[in-house]
Design a protein around this motif. Sequence first.
Motif, PDB file in Angstrom:
ATOM      1  N   ALA A 190       0.863  -1.104   0.001  1.00  0.00           N
ATOM      2  CA  ALA A 190       0.011   0.181   0.128  1.00  0.00           C
ATOM      3  C   ALA A 190       0.900   1.185  -0.006  1.00  0.00           C
ATOM      4  CB  ALA A 190      -0.960  -0.037   1.238  1.00  0.00           C
ATOM      5  N   ARG A 191       0.404   2.403  -0.700  1.00  0.00           N
ATOM      6  CA  ARG A 191       1.224   3.593  -0.805  1.00  0.00           C
ATOM      7  C   ARG A 191       1.169   4.452   0.641  1.00  0.00           C
ATOM      8  NH1 ARG A 191      -0.545   5.383  -6.817  1.00  0.00           N
ATOM      9  NH2 ARG A 191       0.777   3.829  -8.056  1.00  0.00           N
ATOM     10  N   VAL A 192       0.051   4.211   1.186  1.00  0.00           N
ATOM     11  CA  VAL A 192      -0.274   4.719   2.442  1.00  0.00           C
ATOM     12  C   VAL A 192      -0.515   3.675   3.498  1.00  0.00           C
ATOM     13  CG1 VAL A 192      -0.947   6.925   1.694  1.00  0.00           C
ATOM     14  CG2 VAL A 192      -2.418   5.229   2.136  1.00  0.00           C
ATOM     15  N   PRO A 193      -0.322   3.810   4.696  1.00  0.00           N
ATOM     16  CA  PRO A 193      -0.795   2.698   5.824  1.00  0.00           C
ATOM     17  C   PRO A 193      -2.439   2.727   5.884  1.00  0.00           C
ATOM     18  CG  PRO A 193       0.810   4.180   6.650  1.00  0.00           C
ATOM     19  CD  PRO A 193       0.426   4.812   5.373  1.00  0.00           C
TER      20      PRO A 193
ATOM     21  N   ASN B 120      -8.978  -3.730  10.342  1.00  0.00           N
ATOM     22  CA  ASN B 120      -9.953  -3.984  11.608  1.00  0.00           C
ATOM     23  C   ASN B 120      -9.735  -5.171  12.416  1.00  0.00           C
ATOM     24  OD1 ASN B 120     -12.684  -2.800   9.298  1.00  0.00           O
ATOM     25  ND2 ASN B 120     -11.293  -1.586  10.589  1.00  0.00           N
ATOM     26  N   VAL B 121      -8.858  -6.178  12.045  1.00  0.00           N
ATOM     27  CA  VAL B 121      -8.896  -7.206  12.679  1.00  0.00           C
ATOM     28  C   VAL B 121      -7.831  -6.987  14.027  1.00  0.00           C
ATOM     29  CG1 VAL B 121      -6.840  -8.476  11.308  1.00  0.00           C
ATOM     30  CG2 VAL B 121      -8.557  -9.850  12.403  1.00  0.00           C
ATOM     31  N   THR B 122      -6.974  -6.009  13.795  1.00  0.00           N
ATOM     32  CA  THR B 122      -5.942  -5.526  14.732  1.00  0.00           C
ATOM     33  C   THR B 122      -6.368  -4.269  15.274  1.00  0.00           C
ATOM     34  OG1 THR B 122      -4.337  -4.720  13.129  1.00  0.00           O
ATOM     35  CG2 THR B 122      -4.093  -7.060  13.812  1.00  0.00           C
ATOM     36  N   GLY B 123      -6.849  -3.310  14.522  1.00  0.00           N
ATOM     37  CA  GLY B 123      -7.090  -1.990  14.876  1.00  0.00           C
ATOM     38  C   GLY B 123      -5.555  -1.286  14.690  1.00  0.00           C
ATOM     39  N   ASN B 124      -4.596  -1.805  14.069  1.00  0.00           N
ATOM     40  CA  ASN B 124      -3.409  -1.445  13.745  1.00  0.00           C
ATOM     41  C   ASN B 124      -3.119  -1.050  12.183  1.00  0.00           C
ATOM     42  OD1 ASN B 124      -2.475  -0.576  16.408  1.00  0.00           O
ATOM     43  ND2 ASN B 124      -2.181  -2.914  16.773  1.00  0.00           N
ATOM     44  N   THR B 125      -1.832  -0.471  11.608  1.00  0.00           N
ATOM     45  CA  THR B 125      -1.807  -0.408  10.345  1.00  0.00           C
ATOM     46  C   THR B 125      -1.093  -1.555   9.689  1.00  0.00           C
ATOM     47  OG1 THR B 125       0.215   1.061  10.981  1.00  0.00           O
ATOM     48  CG2 THR B 125      -1.772   2.212  10.504  1.00  0.00           C
ATOM     49  N   VAL B 126      -1.042  -1.669   8.534  1.00  0.00           N
ATOM     50  CA  VAL B 126      -0.686  -2.633   7.721  1.00  0.00           C
ATOM     51  C   VAL B 126      -0.075  -1.851   6.452  1.00  0.00           C
ATOM     52  CG1 VAL B 126      -1.641  -4.710   8.422  1.00  0.00           C
ATOM     53  CG2 VAL B 126      -2.699  -3.639   6.665  1.00  0.00           C
ATOM     54  N   GLN B 127       0.969  -2.359   5.644  1.00  0.00           N
ATOM     55  CA  GLN B 127       1.106  -1.665   4.548  1.00  0.00           C
ATOM     56  C   GLN B 127       1.720  -2.563   3.557  1.00  0.00           C
ATOM     57  OE1 GLN B 127       3.142   1.920   5.360  1.00  0.00           O
ATOM     58  NE2 GLN B 127       3.102   2.900   3.171  1.00  0.00           N
ATOM     59  N   SER B 128       2.734  -3.708   3.878  1.00  0.00           N
ATOM     60  CA  SER B 128       2.846  -4.539   2.834  1.00  0.00           C
ATOM     61  C   SER B 128       2.060  -5.506   2.425  1.00  0.00           C
ATOM     62  CB  SER B 128       4.403  -5.373   3.519  1.00  0.00           C
ATOM     63  OG  SER B 128       3.671  -6.443   4.298  1.00  0.00           O
ATOM     64  N   ALA B 129       2.101  -6.025   1.322  1.00  0.00           N
ATOM     65  CA  ALA B 129       1.225  -6.869   0.798  1.00  0.00           C
ATOM     66  C   ALA B 129       0.996  -8.290   1.469  1.00  0.00           C
ATOM     67  CB  ALA B 129       1.738  -7.285  -0.948  1.00  0.00           C
TER      68      ALA B 129
END
Length: 202
Positions: free
Chosen positions: A99-102, A106-115
């Motif tokens: 992802a270009r932006v984080p 919803n499963v963690t409530g935290n950001t993910v970015q890598s595929a």
Amino acid sequence: AGAAAGGTMASILGLEREQVDAICRDAGGLVVGANYNAPGQIVISGEVGAVERASALAKERGARRVLPLNVSGAFHSPLMEAAAARLAEELARTPLSDARVPVVANVTGNTVQSAGEIRDALVRQVTGSVLWEDSVRRMAADGVTTFVEVGPGQVLSGLVRRIVPEARTLQAGDAASIAATAEELRKAQDVKRKAPCSARVS
């Protein structure tokens, strides 16, 4: 998966997360918190008998309302494992980019970015709880002040305002609301561009 595994869901209003989690433990059988939508609004999911017992306990322990949901399965519970396995197979064959932006998962409530993180979060979400309240609080903590709800209705906008009362919510559900939201965002950008360097603009 719903037809094969069975199960159901119910919405519990007026109890906090810790109370609902305790009710699920005390009910016995397979019943879990499926959607943590906002303070005092939680959906439970699982085996029919376990959800019915948990619903009765919730009423005994002071829930304002308990609403059985007309659904075809026990979504966001371990009863959806077959669907998660199938989704994992499909995602493994699907090209994804980082992802270009984080993105807040919803499963963690935290950001993910890598595929890889995104694939993992999508699979886990099938059987995992939707931590919507946590997700909105994370975005607010990261400085998000405006939320755009894409799709019909304003349910999520209402939940956002319950979680972060000072948040601004905009809608993009039809041609008119999309145009109005685009104009609002354009005005906000114009204000930001014209602001002096020392000004703090939300």
